[in-house]
Every structure is written in C-alpha cells, then in structure tokens.
Scaffold this motif. Structure first.
Motif, mmCIF file in Angstrom:
data_model
loop_
_atom_site.group_PDB
_atom_site.id
_atom_site.type_symbol
_atom_site.label_atom_id
_atom_site.label_comp_id
_atom_site.label_asym_id
_atom_site.label_seq_id
_atom_site.Cartn_x
_atom_site.Cartn_y
_atom_site.Cartn_z
ATOM 1 N N LEU A 1 -3.155 2.288 -4.023
ATOM 2 C CA LEU A 1 -2.421 3.543 -4.234
ATOM 3 C C LEU A 1 -3.232 4.697 -3.666
ATOM 4 O O LEU A 1 -4.424 4.840 -3.969
ATOM 5 C CB LEU A 1 -2.153 3.752 -5.729
ATOM 6 N N HIS A 2 -2.566 5.480 -2.818
ATOM 7 C CA HIS A 2 -3.191 6.653 -2.207
ATOM 8 C C HIS A 2 -2.349 7.879 -2.515
ATOM 9 O O HIS A 2 -1.145 7.768 -2.774
ATOM 10 C CB HIS A 2 -3.284 6.475 -0.690
ATOM 11 N N ALA A 3 -2.981 9.052 -2.460
ATOM 12 C CA ALA A 3 -2.241 10.292 -2.667
ATOM 13 C C ALA A 3 -2.753 11.352 -1.705
ATOM 14 O O ALA A 3 -3.931 11.372 -1.346
ATOM 15 C CB ALA A 3 -2.392 10.779 -4.107
ATOM 16 N N ALA A 4 -1.843 12.239 -1.293
ATOM 17 C CA ALA A 4 -2.212 13.366 -0.434
ATOM 18 C C ALA A 4 -1.448 14.596 -0.901
ATOM 19 O O ALA A 4 -0.239 14.575 -0.858
ATOM 20 C CB ALA A 4 -1.874 13.052 1.034
ATOM 21 N N PRO A 5 -2.063 15.684 -1.349
ATOM 22 C CA PRO A 5 -3.497 15.714 -1.628
ATOM 23 C C PRO A 5 -3.845 15.148 -3.013
ATOM 24 O O PRO A 5 -5.005 14.906 -3.281
ATOM 25 C CB PRO A 5 -3.809 17.213 -1.579
ATOM 26 N N GLY A 6 -2.851 14.928 -3.890
ATOM 27 C CA GLY A 6 -3.156 14.477 -5.246
ATOM 28 C C GLY A 6 -3.754 15.589 -6.080
ATOM 29 O O GLY A 6 -3.705 16.766 -5.704
ATOM 30 N N ASN A 7 -4.313 15.218 -7.223
ATOM 31 C CA ASN A 7 -4.969 16.194 -8.107
ATOM 32 C C ASN A 7 -5.979 15.432 -8.972
ATOM 33 O O ASN A 7 -6.035 14.193 -8.899
ATOM 34 C CB ASN A 7 -3.918 16.971 -8.923
ATOM 35 N N ALA B 1 -7.659 9.554 -10.919
ATOM 36 C CA ALA B 1 -8.063 8.449 -11.791
ATOM 37 C C ALA B 1 -7.272 7.178 -11.482
ATOM 38 O O ALA B 1 -7.657 6.090 -11.917
ATOM 39 C CB ALA B 1 -7.855 8.845 -13.253
ATOM 40 N N LEU B 2 -6.188 7.308 -10.715
ATOM 41 C CA LEU B 2 -5.304 6.170 -10.436
ATOM 42 C C LEU B 2 -5.235 5.813 -8.969
ATOM 43 O O LEU B 2 -4.806 4.715 -8.609
ATOM 44 C CB LEU B 2 -3.867 6.515 -10.877
ATOM 45 N N ALA B 3 -5.582 6.756 -8.092
ATOM 46 C CA ALA B 3 -5.344 6.588 -6.653
ATOM 47 C C ALA B 3 -6.493 7.186 -5.859
ATOM 48 O O ALA B 3 -7.259 7.992 -6.381
ATOM 49 C CB ALA B 3 -4.042 7.299 -6.280
ATOM 50 N N HIS B 4 -6.590 6.776 -4.592
ATOM 51 C CA HIS B 4 -7.534 7.437 -3.681
ATOM 52 C C HIS B 4 -6.859 8.707 -3.195
ATOM 53 O O HIS B 4 -5.797 8.639 -2.584
ATOM 54 C CB HIS B 4 -7.838 6.564 -2.468
ATOM 55 N N ARG C 1 0.871 -1.183 0.000
ATOM 56 C CA ARG C 1 0.000 0.000 0.000
ATOM 57 C C ARG C 1 0.910 1.236 0.000
ATOM 58 O O ARG C 1 1.712 1.403 0.928
ATOM 59 C CB ARG C 1 -0.905 -0.012 1.227
ATOM 60 N N VAL C 2 0.785 2.033 -1.030
ATOM 61 C CA VAL C 2 1.712 3.154 -1.222
ATOM 62 C C VAL C 2 0.943 4.477 -1.165
ATOM 63 O O VAL C 2 -0.166 4.581 -1.701
ATOM 64 C CB VAL C 2 2.453 3.019 -2.573
ATOM 65 N N LEU C 3 1.550 5.454 -0.496
ATOM 66 C CA LEU C 3 0.982 6.802 -0.423
ATOM 67 C C LEU C 3 1.954 7.789 -1.086
ATOM 68 O O LEU C 3 3.111 7.881 -0.681
ATOM 69 C CB LEU C 3 0.780 7.200 1.050
ATOM 70 N N VAL C 4 1.474 8.493 -2.108
ATOM 71 C CA VAL C 4 2.283 9.513 -2.778
ATOM 72 C C VAL C 4 1.910 10.872 -2.192
ATOM 73 O O VAL C 4 0.724 11.219 -2.137
ATOM 74 C CB VAL C 4 2.027 9.501 -4.305
ATOM 75 N N VAL C 5 2.923 11.645 -1.776
ATOM 76 C CA VAL C 5 2.678 12.975 -1.212
ATOM 77 C C VAL C 5 3.010 14.035 -2.267
ATOM 78 O O VAL C 5 4.132 14.060 -2.794
ATOM 79 C CB VAL C 5 3.531 13.202 0.059
ATOM 80 N N GLY C 6 2.042 14.890 -2.565
ATOM 81 C CA GLY C 6 2.261 15.972 -3.527
ATOM 82 C C GLY C 6 1.074 16.107 -4.459
ATOM 83 O O GLY C 6 0.124 15.306 -4.406
ATOM 84 N N SER C 7 1.120 17.098 -5.339
ATOM 85 C CA SER C 7 -0.056 17.388 -6.167
ATOM 86 C C SER C 7 0.290 17.876 -7.572
ATOM 87 O O SER C 7 -0.551 18.452 -8.246
ATOM 88 C CB SER C 7 -0.919 18.441 -5.470
ATOM 89 N N GLY C 8 1.524 17.659 -8.023
ATOM 90 C CA GLY C 8 1.911 18.189 -9.329
ATOM 91 C C GLY C 8 2.071 17.123 -10.402
ATOM 92 O O GLY C 8 1.691 15.960 -10.217
ATOM 93 N N GLY C 9 2.645 17.553 -11.529
ATOM 94 C CA GLY C 9 2.848 16.652 -12.660
ATOM 95 C C GLY C 9 3.841 15.548 -12.338
ATOM 96 O O GLY C 9 3.707 14.417 -12.814
#
Ligand code: AMP
Ligand code: GLY
Length: 396
Positions: A28-34, A39-42, A2-10
C-alpha cells in the motif's frame, strides 16, 4: 495487488485503513498521505495535483491500482492520464467527473435521465438555492429563504466571477448514498448522513462536513438498492450513452422530501466524512471492489459507526497550522478509530495542518453506542482552539 491512494485527508486515511485489511493487498502506497496513513502505507511526497509525478510514481512502483480520493484531480483529468498509460484507476474520466465539476452539466444529465431533482429556476427569488457552477469544496451553495439572505448571497457570489445556478429550495432530511460503478454496473453502500454546518443544530456556515453516521434511523440499509435503481443507474446509463461511462464512486447527495427522494447533487468520489462511517461497517474486501469486481453485493456488518470531526479554531474561515495535538493514543486506546484529516509532523510531534484536523470514529452495536464511543474518545484529544459539534447522530 500494489495499490496507490492519492490524497491526504480523513477520507483517504479511511480508504487506506480499509484497503490495509484486505487479503488481496501486497503493498500500500499513498501520495502524499499524512502521518496517520503513514502507519499503514508508504507515503511519497507527491501532491495530488501533480499528475506527471503521479504517473511516474505509479510506474516506478509498478502499481496495479490507483485510488483517487479528492475530486479536483479527477475533474482535471488524472484518471485519463493514468489510464492512457495503461495504469488501472478507481476514479472517473474528466468527462464523467463533470457530474460533480459542473452543476449545470449535472442538471442536464439528470433531466435527460429522468432522475428526480430540484427544479431549475429562471430567476433568483426567495425561497431558492444558489450554487456556483464549478467546484467549491462544499462552500459554493447559498440557501435563501428571505430577500435578505438572497441579497447577501448575491453580494458574495459577485466576488467569485463564476457562473451560478438557481434552483428550487427543497425541505427534508438529507442522506448520502454511494455507488461503486463500472459503466452501467453498480453496487450501493448503505445510506449515511453528514453534518455540513459548523455549529450544533445546523447553525453557522457550511463546511466540508463536521461528522457523519450510518446506519440511519429513517432510511434503512435495505432501501439502498431501490435508490440505486432510481437515482444512480439512470445517470450511469445516460453517461454511458454519451460515450463517457463512469468508473469509480458515484455519490448521490439526496433529500427525502414529502414527494419522495430528490437529488441535491452528485459527486464523483467518496464523500468526506461519510466514508469514515461507512468503510468501518464494510465486511467485503475493498480491493477487488475498487478494482472493478462488482459481481457480489456489499456485505455490511450490523454494527453502527459515528464520526466526529475535530476542526481548527478558525474553521471554516481559516486553516490552522502547527498547533500541537495531544491525546491521540489515549483516544485510540478506547477502541475508537482516529483518522488524520489535516495533520503534520514537526520534529516528531503531531501538529495541526488544515481545517478539519482529526476524525474520531466510534463503533458500536447501535448508533447510540457508537456515538458515545466517538465522543468518549474525542474527549481525550486536545489542541488549542479545537472545535467539534456535540450533536452528531444525536437525532438518531
Ligand atoms: P451541495 O454542495 O449541492 O451539496 O449543497 C450543499 C448543501 O446545501 C446541501 O447539503 C443542502 O443542505 C443545501 N442544499 C443544496 N441544494 C439544495 C436545495 N435545492 N434545497 C435545499 N437545500 C439545498
Ligand atoms: N460530505 C460531503 C462531501 O464529501 O462533499
């Protein structure tokens, strides 16, 4: 995993895209994402600078690996806070992130490690380069070829009230070489090039980056291991020797001068927008790599990638917010990858939300093919004021 990506850019969208293709990924999770990452992650509405909330989120979601995109949270100690609570992170400690966070610290480490770089100058006198010591999002550097340029640079710098550093002006083509590092072990990505100025022909002010491509015509993929040995590895050894080993992505910004490759700067994270042109070339699984398995060299596809950044009308002076964006689906239908850099959804409608808005990545067998794929797709996107460079990868 379970992976969390931090950030919101390209860059984070490119990382999420590459992670989402991995067999070892479960969630796949993101905070905050965009909106593109969504379309790929929560996506979770937690900002990259809210360390406490990120730690809680990672615990709640039972995250196995946090991948931190931007430099600011790393320099501010996010990776330390996560590791302290037993959460694995791709990203260096605050102590190791100083390699990007302080130009004078980076110079000191490079000198101790014997890495070739621009000489520090005792006084500001043209030709020279002046750099703010701290983080400045690519906007804290003044190249001064004349007395006039120096005077106006010194005037702007006064307003920052920050220490600055003066160094020798180097000439030559620039390239970026990224290494995934775990202490003294490291593997290198192939070289990529980014375009820092806003205008065609490298005119106008510096930006966060207006485009990128890989592979390069003048520095072959095969040269990356030698650059890794002469540039990254000595710095990694020196950081480890000081008791602050580097874990994460060590980015070397380089210039190929007549006297050989010189370091312009180090960054402590994936570069933006080079990452957008490198990850689509990667055949290796990104998940084990970022989790610290460096037992194998990277596998790269032979294909080329070219990234064209679509920026708001007043970039780099001002962000653009709320302008409707048209044509993303049409651009994607050409086969190009459209990564979101500064977008938001308003009432279900995609709008601008930043300086750099979208990154259009074209792929092809050659740089030329990738370039026309990128521009063909970019031509289908429109928003009021949209600007992009028309010469990305043209020199290739
Ligand atoms: P940096 O933020 O250190 O990467 O600098 C931004 C840009 O300024 C670089 O990509 C180069 O184009 C330019 N630059 C920085 N240092 C030098 C130097 N010593 N000589 C020539 N150009 C430089
Ligand atoms: N591509 C420049 C940077 O990421 O700093």
């Amino acid at each position: 995993m379970r992976v969390l990506v931090v950030g919101s850019g390209g860059r984070e969208h490119a990382i999420a895209w590459s992670l989402s293709r991995s067999d070892s990924l479960d969630e796949l999770h993101a905070a905050p994402g965009n909106p593109g990452i969504a379309a790929l992650a929560h996506c979770h509405p937690v900002r990259a600078d809210d360390h406490g909330a990120l730690v809680s989120l990672a615990r709640e979601l039972r995250i196995d690996l946090v991948v931190v995109g931007p430099e600011a949270p790393l320099v501010a100690g996010l990776a330390d806070e996560l590791r302290h609570r037993g959460i694995a992170v791709f990203g260096p400690s605050a102590a190791a992130a100083r390699i990007e966070g302080s130009k004078s610290f980076a110079k000191e480490v490079m000198d101790a490690a014997g890495v070739p770089t621009a000489r520090t100058l005792p006084i500001a006198q043209p030709p020279c380069v002046i750099k703010l010591d701290g983080l400045a999002a690519g906007k804290g550097v003044w190249v001064c070829r004349s007395k006039d340029e120096l005077n106006s640079a010194l005037q702007v710098i006064q307003a920052f009230d920050q220490p600055f550093h003066v160094e020798e002006l180097l000439e030559g083509p620039e390239l970026s070489v990224f290494a995934v590092a775990a202490g003294e072990a490291a593997v290198a990505f192939p070289p990529a090039r980014d375009y820092k100025r806003i205008g065609d022909g490298d005119s106008g002010p510096n930006t966060g980056g207006m485009g990128s491509f890989s592979p390069l015509p003048d520095v072959a993929d095969e040269e990356a291991p030698e650059i890794l040995e002469t540039v990254h590895v000595p710095v990694l050894r020196e950081l480890a020797r000081r008791g602050t080993p580097f874990q994460g992505l060590l980015y070397a910004g380089l210039m190929r001068t007549e006297d050989g490759v010189r370091v312009i700067e180090f960054n402590c994270r994936f570069g933006d927008p080079e990452t957008q042109s490198l990850l689509p070339r990667l055949e290796s699984d990104l998940v084990p790599l970022l989790a610290g398995d460096l037992s194998q060299d990277l596998e790269l596809a032979d294909r080329a990638a070219v990234t064209v950044v679509l920026a708001g009308g007043d970039y780099p002076a001002r962000d653009d917010k709320g302008t409707p964006i048209e044509g993303v689906e049409a651009a994607e239908a050409t086969g190009a990858l459209v990564l979101h850099a500064g977008t938001a959804l308003h009432d279900g409608r995609l709008v601008t939300n930043g300086g750099r808005i979208l990154d259009v990545v074209g792929l092809g067998a050659t740089v030329e093919e990738a370039r026309s794929a990128a521009y063909d797709a970019a031509a289908r996107i429109h928003f009021a004021g949209m600007q992009h460079r028309s010469d990305i990868a043209a020199d290739a």
